[in-house]
Design a protein around this motif. Structure first.
Motif, PDB file in Angstrom:
ATOM      1  N   ASP A  31       2.492  -4.605  10.033  1.00 15.26           N
ATOM      2  CA  ASP A  31       2.986  -3.422  10.729  1.00 15.26           C
ATOM      3  C   ASP A  31       2.770  -2.174   9.870  1.00 15.26           C
ATOM      4  O   ASP A  31       3.272  -2.106   8.743  1.00 15.26           O
ATOM      5  N   PRO A  32       2.017  -1.177  10.385  1.00 12.27           N
ATOM      6  CA  PRO A  32       1.715   0.017   9.586  1.00 12.27           C
ATOM      7  C   PRO A  32       2.967   0.774   9.126  1.00 12.27           C
ATOM      8  O   PRO A  32       3.009   1.286   7.999  1.00 12.27           O
ATOM      9  N   TYR A  33       3.977   0.834   9.985  1.00 15.95           N
ATOM     10  CA  TYR A  33       5.215   1.539   9.637  1.00 15.95           C
ATOM     11  C   TYR A  33       5.892   0.873   8.430  1.00 15.95           C
ATOM     12  O   TYR A  33       6.265   1.541   7.461  1.00 15.95           O
ATOM     13  N   ASP A  34       6.026  -0.463   8.488  1.00 15.12           N
ATOM     14  CA  ASP A  34       6.646  -1.193   7.376  1.00 15.12           C
ATOM     15  C   ASP A  34       5.789  -1.106   6.114  1.00 15.12           C
ATOM     16  O   ASP A  34       6.308  -0.954   5.011  1.00 15.12           O
ATOM     17  N   ARG A  35       4.473  -1.191   6.287  1.00 13.82           N
ATOM     18  CA  ARG A  35       3.569  -1.067   5.139  1.00 13.82           C
ATOM     19  C   ARG A  35       3.726   0.305   4.474  1.00 13.82           C
ATOM     20  O   ARG A  35       3.662   0.408   3.250  1.00 13.82           O
ATOM     21  N   SER A  36       3.949   1.337   5.277  1.00 17.22           N
ATOM     22  CA  SER A  36       4.062   2.693   4.717  1.00 17.22           C
ATOM     23  C   SER A  36       5.240   2.787   3.753  1.00 17.22           C
ATOM     24  O   SER A  36       5.141   3.433   2.701  1.00 17.22           O
ATOM     25  N   TYR A  37       6.348   2.132   4.084  1.00 20.81           N
ATOM     26  CA  TYR A  37       7.520   2.179   3.195  1.00 20.81           C
ATOM     27  C   TYR A  37       7.295   1.354   1.931  1.00 20.81           C
ATOM     28  O   TYR A  37       7.775   1.727   0.852  1.00 20.81           O
ATOM     29  N   THR A  38       6.552   0.265   2.057  1.00 21.16           N
ATOM     30  CA  THR A  38       6.212  -0.518   0.867  1.00 21.16           C
ATOM     31  C   THR A  38       5.333   0.316  -0.062  1.00 21.16           C
ATOM     32  O   THR A  38       5.574   0.392  -1.279  1.00 21.16           O
ATOM     33  N   LEU A  39       4.330   0.970   0.496  1.00 15.83           N
ATOM     34  CA  LEU A  39       3.440   1.831  -0.297  1.00 15.83           C
ATOM     35  C   LEU A  39       4.220   2.985  -0.923  1.00 15.83           C
ATOM     36  O   LEU A  39       3.998   3.336  -2.091  1.00 15.83           O
ATOM     37  N   TYR A  40       5.135   3.551  -0.152  1.00 14.06           N
ATOM     38  CA  TYR A  40       5.975   4.644  -0.668  1.00 14.06           C
ATOM     39  C   TYR A  40       6.788   4.175  -1.873  1.00 14.06           C
ATOM     40  O   TYR A  40       6.865   4.862  -2.896  1.00 14.06           O
ATOM     41  N   ASN A  41       7.396   2.994  -1.761  1.00 14.61           N
ATOM     42  CA  ASN A  41       8.215   2.480  -2.867  1.00 14.61           C
ATOM     43  C   ASN A  41       7.371   2.169  -4.097  1.00 14.61           C
ATOM     44  O   ASN A  41       7.823   2.381  -5.230  1.00 14.61           O
ATOM     45  N   ILE A  42       6.144   1.701  -3.898  1.00 13.36           N
ATOM     46  CA  ILE A  42       5.241   1.484  -5.035  1.00 13.36           C
ATOM     47  C   ILE A  42       4.961   2.834  -5.697  1.00 13.36           C
ATOM     48  O   ILE A  42       4.982   2.953  -6.930  1.00 13.36           O
ATOM     49  N   GLY A  43       4.730   3.863  -4.876  1.00 14.69           N
ATOM     50  CA  GLY A  43       4.527   5.212  -5.413  1.00 14.69           C
ATOM     51  C   GLY A  43       5.720   5.690  -6.220  1.00 14.69           C
ATOM     52  O   GLY A  43       5.565   6.299  -7.289  1.00 14.69           O
ATOM     53  N   LEU A  44       6.925   5.400  -5.714  1.00 11.39           N
ATOM     54  CA  LEU A  44       8.144   5.782  -6.441  1.00 11.39           C
ATOM     55  C   LEU A  44       8.181   5.161  -7.832  1.00 11.39           C
ATOM     56  O   LEU A  44       8.514   5.839  -8.813  1.00 11.39           O
ATOM     57  N   ILE A  45       7.856   3.896  -7.908  1.00 11.43           N
ATOM     58  CA  ILE A  45       7.899   3.206  -9.203  1.00 11.43           C
ATOM     59  C   ILE A  45       6.889   3.833 -10.166  1.00 11.43           C
ATOM     60  O   ILE A  45       7.224   4.128 -11.317  1.00 11.43           O
ATOM     61  N   TYR A  46       5.668   4.052  -9.691  1.00 12.14           N
ATOM     62  CA  TYR A  46       4.665   4.666 -10.572  1.00 12.14           C
ATOM     63  C   TYR A  46       5.096   6.074 -10.991  1.00 12.14           C
ATOM     64  O   TYR A  46       4.919   6.464 -12.141  1.00 12.14           O
ATOM     65  N   GLY A  47       5.660   6.822 -10.058  1.00 15.89           N
ATOM     66  CA  GLY A  47       6.133   8.163 -10.390  1.00 15.89           C
ATOM     67  C   GLY A  47       7.247   8.142 -11.420  1.00 15.89           C
ATOM     68  O   GLY A  47       7.252   8.919 -12.375  1.00 15.89           O
ATOM     69  N   ASN A  48       8.194   7.215 -11.243  1.00 13.66           N
ATOM     70  CA  ASN A  48       9.310   7.104 -12.187  1.00 13.66           C
ATOM     71  C   ASN A  48       8.840   6.705 -13.579  1.00 13.66           C
ATOM     72  O   ASN A  48       9.496   7.007 -14.571  1.00 13.66           O
ATOM     73  N   ASN A  49       7.708   6.008 -13.647  1.00 13.09           N
ATOM     74  CA  ASN A  49       7.171   5.590 -14.936  1.00 13.09           C
ATOM     75  C   ASN A  49       6.161   6.588 -15.495  1.00 13.09           C
ATOM     76  O   ASN A  49       5.504   6.303 -16.492  1.00 13.09           O
ATOM     77  N   GLY A  50       6.034   7.744 -14.836  1.00 18.18           N
ATOM     78  CA  GLY A  50       5.149   8.791 -15.347  1.00 18.18           C
ATOM     79  C   GLY A  50       3.681   8.579 -15.045  1.00 18.18           C
ATOM     80  O   GLY A  50       2.829   9.302 -15.547  1.00 18.18           O
ATOM     81  N   ASN A  51       3.369   7.611 -14.200  1.00 17.52           N
ATOM     82  CA  ASN A  51       1.976   7.360 -13.828  1.00 17.52           C
ATOM     83  C   ASN A  51       1.695   8.117 -12.526  1.00 17.52           C
ATOM     84  O   ASN A  51       1.653   7.536 -11.442  1.00 17.52           O
ATOM     85  N   TYR A  52       1.514   9.437 -12.664  1.00 12.78           N
ATOM     86  CA  TYR A  52       1.478  10.310 -11.494  1.00 12.78           C
ATOM     87  C   TYR A  52       0.231  10.132 -10.640  1.00 12.78           C
ATOM     88  O   TYR A  52       0.301  10.247  -9.418  1.00 12.78           O
TER      89      TYR A  52
END
Length: 147
Positions: A31-52
């Motif tokens: 499901d694209p909608y559910d996938r979008s939130y998974t991708l968003y959360n992966i982005g959050l983790i990378y952002g929090n670790n300074g991997n912009y």
């Protein structure tokens, strides 16, 4: 589900475990909608670790699947704004002047303009959110797009 396990690990600060679960969820979730939130959360983790750069990549992938993610637009803007501030700081700290002062200012302006572009989109989707961003856009004269 892998997504819920990822969220749980993420909230406990177990980022490597969270990423493993999110990547597993992406393999299974169609499901694209559910996938979008998974991708968003992966982005959050990378952002929090300074991997912009990786964070930006995942936020953009999330937005491709779900354009109604003001939080992703906001986080992209925050990264660009931070990079603009870094360019301004480099201007004052670069004693070797690898770049001329006006080059740092131009670089900062480009980052700030990108931040403004994404904040305007986020505010369009969520007008009551991001008061700090709205104020920054007003103060810097970037509230209205130059397009």
């Amino acid at each position: 589900s892998y997504y819920r396990a990822g969220m749980s690990a993420q909230s406990d600060g177990k980022y490597a475990e969270a990423l493993e679960n999110y990547y597993e969820a992406l393999q299974l979730e169609e499901d694209p909608y559910d996938r979008s939130y998974t991708l968003y959360n992966i982005g959050l983790i990378y952002g929090n670790n300074g991997n912009y750069s990786q964070a930006l990549e995942y936020y953009h992938q999330a937005l491709e699947l779900n354009s109604n993610l003001p939080q992703a637009l906001n986080n992209i803007a925050v990264i660009y704004h931070s990079q603009g501030l870094n360019a301004l700081n480099m201007q004052t700290q670069d004693s070797d002047l690898e770049m001329q002062e006006d080059e740092y200012l131009e670089l900062a302006k480009e980052f700030f303009d990108k931040a403004a572009e994404y904040w305007r989109q986020a505010i369009k989707l969520a007008p009551d959110n991001y008061p700090g961003a709205q104020n920054w856009l007003k103060v810097t004269g970037r509230l209205i797009s130059e397009d």
